[in-house]
Structure formats: C-alpha cells, structure tokens
Write a protein that holds these residues in place. Structure first.
Motif, PDB file in Angstrom:
ATOM      1  N   UNK A  66       0.832  -1.206   0.000  1.00  0.00           N
ATOM      2  CA  UNK A  66       0.000   0.000   0.000  1.00  0.00           C
ATOM      3  C   UNK A  66       0.865   1.254   0.000  1.00  0.00           C
ATOM      4  N   UNK A  67       1.912   1.246   0.817  1.00  0.00           N
ATOM      5  CA  UNK A  67       2.812   2.400   0.862  1.00  0.00           C
ATOM      6  C   UNK A  67       3.601   2.522  -0.438  1.00  0.00           C
ATOM      7  N   UNK A  68       3.953   1.386  -1.029  1.00  0.00           N
ATOM      8  CA  UNK A  68       4.659   1.413  -2.302  1.00  0.00           C
ATOM      9  C   UNK A  68       3.805   2.074  -3.383  1.00  0.00           C
ATOM     10  N   UNK A  69       2.540   1.665  -3.481  1.00  0.00           N
ATOM     11  CA  UNK A  69       1.652   2.236  -4.493  1.00  0.00           C
ATOM     12  C   UNK A  69       1.472   3.733  -4.255  1.00  0.00           C
ATOM     13  N   UNK A  70       1.346   4.118  -2.986  1.00  0.00           N
ATOM     14  CA  UNK A  70       1.199   5.539  -2.665  1.00  0.00           C
ATOM     15  C   UNK A  70       2.440   6.316  -3.083  1.00  0.00           C
ATOM     16  N   UNK A  71       3.614   5.757  -2.858  1.00  0.00           N
ATOM     17  CA  UNK A  71       4.854   6.428  -3.271  1.00  0.00           C
ATOM     18  C   UNK A  71       4.937   6.491  -4.793  1.00  0.00           C
ATOM     19  N   UNK A  72       4.476   5.459  -5.462  1.00  0.00           N
ATOM     20  CA  UNK A  72       4.424   5.478  -6.927  1.00  0.00           C
ATOM     21  C   UNK A  72       3.538   6.618  -7.419  1.00  0.00           C
ATOM     22  N   UNK A  73       2.382   6.791  -6.785  1.00  0.00           N
ATOM     23  CA  UNK A  73       1.480   7.884  -7.161  1.00  0.00           C
ATOM     24  C   UNK A  73       2.163   9.227  -6.939  1.00  0.00           C
ATOM     25  N   UNK A 100      -5.524  15.538 -16.202  1.00  0.00           N
ATOM     26  CA  UNK A 100      -5.779  14.640 -17.329  1.00  0.00           C
ATOM     27  C   UNK A 100      -4.462  14.181 -17.958  1.00  0.00           C
ATOM     28  N   UNK A 101      -3.531  15.092 -18.137  1.00  0.00           N
ATOM     29  CA  UNK A 101      -2.238  14.728 -18.713  1.00  0.00           C
ATOM     30  C   UNK A 101      -1.535  13.667 -17.861  1.00  0.00           C
ATOM     31  N   UNK A 102      -1.581  13.821 -16.539  1.00  0.00           N
ATOM     32  CA  UNK A 102      -0.899  12.851 -15.665  1.00  0.00           C
ATOM     33  C   UNK A 102      -1.575  11.480 -15.729  1.00  0.00           C
ATOM     34  N   UNK A 103      -2.909  11.471 -15.747  1.00  0.00           N
ATOM     35  CA  UNK A 103      -3.611  10.191 -15.806  1.00  0.00           C
ATOM     36  C   UNK A 103      -3.425   9.513 -17.161  1.00  0.00           C
ATOM     37  N   UNK A 104      -3.355  10.289 -18.231  1.00  0.00           N
ATOM     38  CA  UNK A 104      -3.123   9.694 -19.551  1.00  0.00           C
ATOM     39  C   UNK A 104      -1.732   9.070 -19.624  1.00  0.00           C
ATOM     40  N   UNK A 105      -0.763   9.699 -18.954  1.00  0.00           N
ATOM     41  CA  UNK A 105       0.593   9.155 -18.936  1.00  0.00           C
ATOM     42  C   UNK A 105       0.709   7.953 -18.006  1.00  0.00           C
ATOM     43  N   UNK A 108      -2.590   3.563 -14.766  1.00  0.00           N
ATOM     44  CA  UNK A 108      -2.660   2.721 -13.579  1.00  0.00           C
ATOM     45  C   UNK A 108      -3.008   3.540 -12.336  1.00  0.00           C
ATOM     46  N   UNK A 109      -2.699   4.847 -12.365  1.00  0.00           N
ATOM     47  CA  UNK A 109      -2.957   5.701 -11.208  1.00  0.00           C
ATOM     48  C   UNK A 109      -4.450   5.927 -10.992  1.00  0.00           C
ATOM     49  N   UNK A 110      -5.271   5.683 -12.007  1.00  0.00           N
ATOM     50  CA  UNK A 110      -6.717   5.794 -11.822  1.00  0.00           C
ATOM     51  C   UNK A 110      -7.186   4.819 -10.749  1.00  0.00           C
ATOM     52  N   UNK A 111      -6.732   3.592 -10.840  1.00  0.00           N
ATOM     53  CA  UNK A 111      -7.094   2.591  -9.835  1.00  0.00           C
ATOM     54  C   UNK A 111      -6.381   2.848  -8.513  1.00  0.00           C
ATOM     55  N   UNK A 112      -5.144   3.317  -8.606  1.00  0.00           N
ATOM     56  CA  UNK A 112      -4.334   3.510  -7.400  1.00  0.00           C
ATOM     57  C   UNK A 112      -4.855   4.618  -6.513  1.00  0.00           C
ATOM     58  N   UNK A 113      -5.636   5.542  -7.053  1.00  0.00           N
ATOM     59  CA  UNK A 113      -6.129   6.679  -6.267  1.00  0.00           C
ATOM     60  C   UNK A 113      -7.599   6.537  -5.908  1.00  0.00           C
ATOM     61  N   UNK A 156     -11.381  11.904 -14.602  1.00  0.00           N
ATOM     62  CA  UNK A 156     -11.163  10.470 -14.482  1.00  0.00           C
ATOM     63  C   UNK A 156     -11.950   9.698 -15.544  1.00  0.00           C
ATOM     64  N   UNK A 157     -13.186  10.135 -15.833  1.00  0.00           N
ATOM     65  CA  UNK A 157     -13.985   9.460 -16.835  1.00  0.00           C
ATOM     66  C   UNK A 157     -13.324   9.517 -18.212  1.00  0.00           C
ATOM     67  N   UNK A 158     -12.834  10.708 -18.584  1.00  0.00           N
ATOM     68  CA  UNK A 158     -12.174  10.845 -19.877  1.00  0.00           C
ATOM     69  C   UNK A 158     -10.899  10.003 -19.923  1.00  0.00           C
ATOM     70  N   UNK A 159     -10.121  10.040 -18.843  1.00  0.00           N
ATOM     71  CA  UNK A 159      -8.888   9.259 -18.800  1.00  0.00           C
ATOM     72  C   UNK A 159      -9.174   7.768 -18.832  1.00  0.00           C
TER      73      UNK A 159
END
Length: 233
Positions: A66-73, A100-105, A108-113, A156-159
C-alpha cells in the motif's frame, strides 16, 4: 497502512557503504511495471525480481505494498501545475488539464487513487491547488469540495475511456452512422443529430469541463461572487 512513510525524510548515511536500494528506486521500478502491464501485475515479489533482490529486502525501504503504491502515485503524478488564484475558472481549467495529462501518462494511477490509502504531500497539494482558487468566491466549504470532486470525476472518466482503448468519438459516431443511414426512419432524431455533428467531435473533455464551470459560475453569482466569462478556460 500508514501515511507517515510519505511524509518523513530519511537522512542518507554519511558513513559506510551506500544503501543498495532507495525507496525512490523501488517506486520507479513499480511505476515502470505498472505502465507496461497495469497495476494488477504489481507485487513486492515481482519488483524484487526485477531489481535482483529478495522480497524481504524490499521492506527495509518500503513498509508494504500500500505504501509502495502511494509512493508510486507521489512520484508519477507529481506536484500540481501552477494555477491563477485571481481567476478561479482559468485556475480550475489548468488544474483539470494537468490532471488529465498525468492520468493519460499513468493510467494505472486511476485505480491507485481510489478508496482508502496512504495520502502523500503531492496528492494533497493537488487538492490544495484546486480549492485555493475557490476561496473568496462565496462558495461554502462543502461546495468547494464538491466542485473539485465533480471536475475530478469528469477528468477520471475521460482518462478511463482512453485507458481502455475505446474508439474515439468520431469512430464511434461513424459506426453508428453506418447503421442509422439504413434505418433513419426508425431513429429520426438521432439521424438529424448525426447529420449536424460533423464539427465539434472528440471534444468531450473541453465541452464537459466548460459546462461544469458554467454551472459553478452561476452558483458563484448567486452567492454574490464574480463569475468568470462563460466558455473560457
């Protein structure tokens, strides 16, 4: 699961050999894996194998997944863009476009957040940037939070649509049009709408954001604030 890990600076040793790993290197390896294969492929065992270390050795640098994913975000999403505090509409427009730019890049962060998770300084900085431009508009605290939530949901919907590789709006409308062309008598309103939609396709993000901000502007006007010009990000 704790947020303390994300808020505590760890001093680097001044003597002895340098650590074989760092939390940042572990997180960057996780990011590369998530970008290539999705968040579902992430595990401490997999990252350890990618780095050439044992799974248990990773826990010296990252308390858990969990902490790893948070650090990744924190590292992937980074700090928010600079926003114009004097113009709430332009500020929120820049904020939404940046998100939007960050989520498109990093889809995976959509699920992580989603859901309960450790929250780091960058994630809070994004929220701070958005609500800060609404201070002084006359909106209540709840309304400011809800405004940001609605905009974030739109982003988030668009991404998410882009992440699952759905066809673009133009391709989808062309596919519908091929069927409607043979059955226009059954769907006259749809046929007329398609015939009038040649311009303005693939603009769902901008169109939706403009309409959200138009509504917020009306609410601000009711509260006695000064709404920005409609339709301008």
């Amino acid at each position: 699961m704790s947020s303390d890990f994300l808020w505590t600076d760890r001093p680097q040793p001044t003597r002895g050999p340098k650590p074989a790993l760092t939390p940042q290197r572990v997180a960057d390896t996780g990011i590369a894996l998530a970008v290539a294969e999705g968040l579902g492929a992430l595990s401490m065992q997999r990252i350890a194998a990618e780095l050439g270390f044992t799974k248990m050795s990773l826990y010296r640098y990252v308390p858990g997944k969990a902490e790893l994913v948070a650090l990744m975000v924190e590292r992937a999403i980074g700090a928010p863009p600079a926003v114009a505090p004097a113009d709430w509409r332009a500020g929120l427009g820049a904020w939404a476009s940046g998100m939007l730019d960050r989520f498109l890049a990093h889809p995976w962060a959509l699920e992580a957040t989603l859901g309960p998770r450790p929250i780091g300084p960058n994630e809070l900085a994004w929220m701070e940037a958005a609500v800060s431009v609404l201070v002084g508009t006359g909106l209540t605290g709840a309304e400011r939070f809800d405004t940001v939530a609605v905009i974030a949901g739109h982003v988030r919907m668009i991404a998410q649509q882009a992440a699952v590789a759905r066809p673009g709006e133009a391709e989808l409308l062309d596919a519908i049009g091929a069927v409607i062309g043979r059955h226009a008598d059954r769907f006259p309103a749809l046929a007329a709408t398609l015939a009038d939609s040649a311009e303005g396709r693939d603009q769902a993000f901008t169109f939706g954001l403009d309409r959200i901000l138009d509504g917020v502007g009306l609410l601000i006007a009711r509260r006695g604030g000064a709404p920005a010009a409609a339709g301008q990000l």
